[in-house]
Design an enzyme around this catalytic site. Structure first.
Site, PDB file in Angstrom:
ATOM      1  N   THR A  25      -6.687  12.559 -22.427  1.00 33.23           N
ATOM      2  CA  THR A  25      -6.962  11.892 -21.155  1.00 33.23           C
ATOM      3  C   THR A  25      -5.674  11.749 -20.347  1.00 33.23           C
ATOM      4  O   THR A  25      -4.662  11.284 -20.870  1.00 33.23           O
ATOM      5  CB  THR A  25      -7.616  10.518 -21.439  1.00 33.23           C
ATOM      6  OG1 THR A  25      -8.921  10.772 -21.940  1.00 33.23           O
ATOM      7  CG2 THR A  25      -7.708   9.647 -20.197  1.00 33.23           C
ATOM      8  N   GLN A  97     -14.836  18.844 -22.654  1.00 34.02           N
ATOM      9  CA  GLN A  97     -15.385  17.804 -23.515  1.00 34.02           C
ATOM     10  C   GLN A  97     -16.361  16.924 -22.735  1.00 34.02           C
ATOM     11  O   GLN A  97     -15.976  16.247 -21.776  1.00 34.02           O
ATOM     12  CB  GLN A  97     -14.254  16.952 -24.110  1.00 34.02           C
ATOM     13  CG  GLN A  97     -14.756  16.125 -25.289  1.00 34.02           C
ATOM     14  CD  GLN A  97     -13.803  15.076 -25.752  1.00 34.02           C
ATOM     15  OE1 GLN A  97     -13.200  14.366 -24.937  1.00 34.02           O
ATOM     16  NE2 GLN A  97     -13.659  14.919 -27.049  1.00 34.02           N
ATOM     17  N   HIS A 178     -18.499  14.923 -27.023  1.00 33.73           N
ATOM     18  CA  HIS A 178     -17.610  13.826 -27.456  1.00 33.73           C
ATOM     19  C   HIS A 178     -18.444  12.791 -28.212  1.00 33.73           C
ATOM     20  O   HIS A 178     -19.048  11.901 -27.625  1.00 33.73           O
ATOM     21  CB  HIS A 178     -16.928  13.185 -26.241  1.00 33.73           C
ATOM     22  CG  HIS A 178     -15.746  12.316 -26.600  1.00 33.73           C
ATOM     23  ND1 HIS A 178     -15.514  11.849 -27.878  1.00 33.73           N
ATOM     24  CD2 HIS A 178     -14.719  11.825 -25.849  1.00 33.73           C
ATOM     25  CE1 HIS A 178     -14.411  11.115 -27.887  1.00 33.73           C
ATOM     26  NE2 HIS A 178     -13.899  11.095 -26.671  1.00 33.73           N
ATOM     27  N   ASN A 181     -14.567   8.231 -31.141  1.00 37.28           N
ATOM     28  CA  ASN A 181     -13.703   7.232 -30.498  1.00 37.28           C
ATOM     29  C   ASN A 181     -14.392   6.052 -29.829  1.00 37.28           C
ATOM     30  O   ASN A 181     -13.881   5.496 -28.851  1.00 37.28           O
ATOM     31  CB  ASN A 181     -12.758   7.928 -29.507  1.00 37.28           C
ATOM     32  CG  ASN A 181     -11.815   8.864 -30.232  1.00 37.28           C
ATOM     33  OD1 ASN A 181     -11.718   8.814 -31.461  1.00 37.28           O
ATOM     34  ND2 ASN A 181     -11.117   9.709 -29.506  1.00 37.28           N
ATOM     35  N   TYR A 183     -17.133   5.812 -28.057  1.00 40.59           N
ATOM     36  CA  TYR A 183     -17.876   5.980 -26.802  1.00 40.59           C
ATOM     37  C   TYR A 183     -19.377   6.038 -27.103  1.00 40.59           C
ATOM     38  O   TYR A 183     -19.799   5.794 -28.240  1.00 40.59           O
ATOM     39  CB  TYR A 183     -17.343   7.205 -26.042  1.00 40.59           C
ATOM     40  CG  TYR A 183     -15.894   6.979 -25.649  1.00 40.59           C
ATOM     41  CD1 TYR A 183     -15.559   5.983 -24.721  1.00 40.59           C
ATOM     42  CD2 TYR A 183     -14.857   7.674 -26.252  1.00 40.59           C
ATOM     43  CE1 TYR A 183     -14.237   5.715 -24.399  1.00 40.59           C
ATOM     44  CE2 TYR A 183     -13.530   7.420 -25.930  1.00 40.59           C
ATOM     45  CZ  TYR A 183     -13.227   6.434 -25.005  1.00 40.59           C
ATOM     46  OH  TYR A 183     -11.919   6.161 -24.697  1.00 40.59           O
ATOM     47  N   ARG A 230     -17.043  16.552 -31.577  1.00 45.65           N
ATOM     48  CA  ARG A 230     -15.919  15.780 -32.104  1.00 45.65           C
ATOM     49  C   ARG A 230     -16.447  14.473 -32.683  1.00 45.65           C
ATOM     50  O   ARG A 230     -17.208  13.758 -32.015  1.00 45.65           O
ATOM     51  CB  ARG A 230     -14.908  15.478 -31.003  1.00 45.65           C
ATOM     52  CG  ARG A 230     -13.591  14.942 -31.567  1.00 45.65           C
ATOM     53  CD  ARG A 230     -12.569  14.683 -30.479  1.00 45.65           C
ATOM     54  NE  ARG A 230     -11.214  14.881 -30.971  1.00 45.65           N
ATOM     55  CZ  ARG A 230     -10.162  14.165 -30.583  1.00 45.65           C
ATOM     56  NH1 ARG A 230     -10.291  13.224 -29.678  1.00 45.65           N
ATOM     57  NH2 ARG A 230      -8.966  14.401 -31.069  1.00 45.65           N
ATOM     58  N   ASN A 238     -11.663   1.550 -29.681  1.00 43.99           N
ATOM     59  CA  ASN A 238     -12.698   0.966 -28.814  1.00 43.99           C
ATOM     60  C   ASN A 238     -13.664   0.061 -29.584  1.00 43.99           C
ATOM     61  O   ASN A 238     -14.851  -0.035 -29.247  1.00 43.99           O
ATOM     62  CB  ASN A 238     -13.430   2.056 -28.033  1.00 43.99           C
ATOM     63  CG  ASN A 238     -12.502   2.688 -27.015  1.00 43.99           C
ATOM     64  OD1 ASN A 238     -11.789   1.983 -26.301  1.00 43.99           O
ATOM     65  ND2 ASN A 238     -12.468   4.017 -26.970  1.00 43.99           N
ATOM     66  N   GLY A 326      -2.474  17.007 -30.412  1.00 43.70           N
ATOM     67  CA  GLY A 326      -2.559  16.206 -29.202  1.00 43.70           C
ATOM     68  C   GLY A 326      -1.202  16.065 -28.543  1.00 43.70           C
ATOM     69  O   GLY A 326      -0.780  16.894 -27.733  1.00 43.70           O
ATOM     70  N   ARG A 327      -0.484  15.004 -28.907  1.00 49.13           N
ATOM     71  CA  ARG A 327       0.809  14.734 -28.256  1.00 49.13           C
ATOM     72  C   ARG A 327       1.787  15.904 -28.323  1.00 49.13           C
ATOM     73  O   ARG A 327       2.463  16.181 -27.329  1.00 49.13           O
ATOM     74  CB  ARG A 327       1.425  13.465 -28.836  1.00 49.13           C
ATOM     75  CG  ARG A 327       0.620  12.241 -28.427  1.00 49.13           C
ATOM     76  CD  ARG A 327       1.030  10.994 -29.174  1.00 49.13           C
ATOM     77  NE  ARG A 327       0.014   9.966 -28.953  1.00 49.13           N
ATOM     78  CZ  ARG A 327       0.201   8.682 -29.171  1.00 49.13           C
ATOM     79  NH1 ARG A 327       1.356   8.251 -29.627  1.00 49.13           N
ATOM     80  NH2 ARG A 327      -0.760   7.834 -28.941  1.00 49.13           N
TER      81      ARG A 327
HETATM   82  C1  8OZ Z   1      -7.001   7.610 -24.174  1.00 50.71           C
HETATM   83  C2  8OZ Z   1      -7.215   6.902 -23.013  1.00 50.71           C
HETATM   84  C3  8OZ Z   1      -8.459   6.900 -22.440  1.00 50.71           C
HETATM   85  C4  8OZ Z   1      -9.489   7.632 -23.010  1.00 50.71           C
HETATM   86  C5  8OZ Z   1     -10.560   9.176 -26.267  1.00 50.71           C
HETATM   87  C6  8OZ Z   1     -11.219   9.814 -24.052  1.00 50.71           C
HETATM   88  O1  8OZ Z   1      -9.896   8.440 -26.988  1.00 50.71           O
HETATM   89  C7  8OZ Z   1     -10.379   9.131 -24.796  1.00 50.71           C
HETATM   90  C8  8OZ Z   1      -9.266   8.344 -24.201  1.00 50.71           C
HETATM   91  C9  8OZ Z   1      -8.014   8.331 -24.759  1.00 50.71           C
HETATM   92  O2  8OZ Z   1     -11.402   9.949 -26.741  1.00 50.71           O
END
Ligand code: 8OZ
Length: 374
Positions: A25, A97, A178, A181, A183, A230, A238, A326-327
């Site tokens: 993101t 995604q 997705h 995480n 969501y 994923r 979250n 990622g990073r």
């Molecule tokens: C970091 C900041 C905001 C969203 C995820 C889409 O963790 C994100 C996300 C990551 O999957």
């Protein structure tokens, strides 16, 4: 021994190597429209076996953060087409995604200032990101409302519709659901966020239902061989948790095995954090075995904290097929070349992860420039 640089067939795609750009993101899409700079950013990274875009909202209610991109308007699809054209011109492959944030949102980001939607009306103890008058800040997520069962076909439809346009209009090679995480789809899966008493709550079968309906619809729409998913079985990201993740994900894997998907992408441990959690043990090898035993043929992609060739190739030796970075990929546009040569990596700059312009986005130097500067 399998190396990161061995080619591999993944669903419909022939990948030249096993280095994947993980979804990241970046909050640089005002009005949810990807900008020309995004085409530069992704195409700089086209040497990866596969690029996965940042999480991208499938509908206006799927939005949870300022300036994240979408896939539901013509402008957004046009913006993405420039990205996919630029990546393809450099010989790369890119999937997007598909994202619905569920309760991880804020009334300021929802159409008409409405409450965000969720399996149950339980606030996530987490933060979202807002930008007001050009200034970004983190804010507590708003109280959500529980979705009526009658609204769920509409959500499945939004995923299906976004998948169709991602491939046929925006030119993506495929899509990633997705399901991770904390969501929407992960919220439905997990006992901490889902207290429903209808067909979408309670038993494992019921909690996995929306994840499976969405993935089935998307696979039907664009072909399973262009779809990945994923998952993050135990991430606390979250504010999600599940009482018994192992049998939950065993069941999900047995069902996903029937969908002829290109890949399964697993975040091991806490997303962006520790790979092992004392209070949330999980056996990823057993998860993969459940998939394989049920006939699942998709390739196995691992993610979280991989930051060297050695660590990634240890995962390949243990049965993973692809490694998502990622990073390290954020900070190294030529990551594949650097890993191949065992060259040092640029360090990522946290201050420019979310929001802003070219700084910390398209200006990380490739190896030749890093060496010249050293
Ligand atoms: C970091 C900041 C905001 C969203 C995820 C889409 O963790 C994100 C996300 C990551 O999957």
């Amino acid at each position: 021994m399998t190396t990161l640089f061995d080619p591999i067939q993944v669903g419909a795609w022939q990948l030249p190597n096993r280095v994947v750009m993980a979804p990241l993101t970046r909050n640089r899409s005002p009005e949810a429209v990807p900008q020309p700079l995004a085409a530069e950013y992704y195409s700089q990274r086209a040497g990866g076996g596969l690029l996965i875009t940042e999480a991208t909202a499938i509908s206006p209610t799927a939005q949870g953060y300022a300036d994240v991109p979408g896939l539901y308007s013509e402008d957004q699809l046009d913006g993405w087409k420039k990205v996919t054209d630029a990546v393809h011109a450099k010989g790369g492959r890119i999937v997007t995604q598909l994202w619905h944030v569920g309760r991880v949102s804020h009334v300021d980001l929802q159409p008409g200032g409405a409450k965000p939607v969720a399996p149950s009306a339980i606030v996530a103890k987490t933060k979202t990101y807002l930008i007001k008058d050009g200034v970004g800040s983190f804010a507590a997520t708003s109280e959500p409302r529980a979705l009526d069962a009658g609204e769920l076909p509409g959500i499945v439809h939004d995923f299906r519709h976004a998948a169709r346009h991602a491939v046929s209009t925006a030119g993506f090679d495929g899509v990633e659901v997705h399901g991770a995480n904390g969501y929407l789809l992960d919220q439905f899966m997990k006992t901490g966020a889902n207290k429903r008493t209808d067909d979408y709550g309670g038993s494992i079968e019921n909690r996995a239902r929306l994840m499976l309906e969405v993935t089935r619809a998307v696979a039907e729409e664009v072909g399973g061989q262009r779809v990945g998913i994923r998952l993050s079985p135990v991430t606390p990201a979250n504010d999600v948790n599940d009482e018994a993740p192992q049998p939950l994900f065993d069941y999900l894997m047995r069902e996903l095995a029937q969908l002829n998907l290109a890949y399964i992408h697993v975040v091991e441990g806490a997303t962006g954090g520790p790979r092992e959690l004392d209070d949330r043990p999980f056996d990823y090898a057993a998860m993969r075995k459940a998939y394989r035993d049920a006939g699942g043929k998709g390739v196995w992609m691992v993610n979280n904290g991989y930051d060297s060739r050695e660590m990634a190739e240890q995962a390949l030796a243990k049965g993973a097929d692809l490694v998502a970075f990622g990073r390290p990929y954020l900070a190294n546009p030529d990551l594949v070349e650097r890993l191949r040569r065992d060259a040092p990596l640029n360090a990522p700059d946290k201050a420019t992860f979310y929001g802003g312009g070219a700084k910390g986005y398209t200006d990380y130097p490739p190896l030749a420039q890093s060496q010249a500067a050293a």
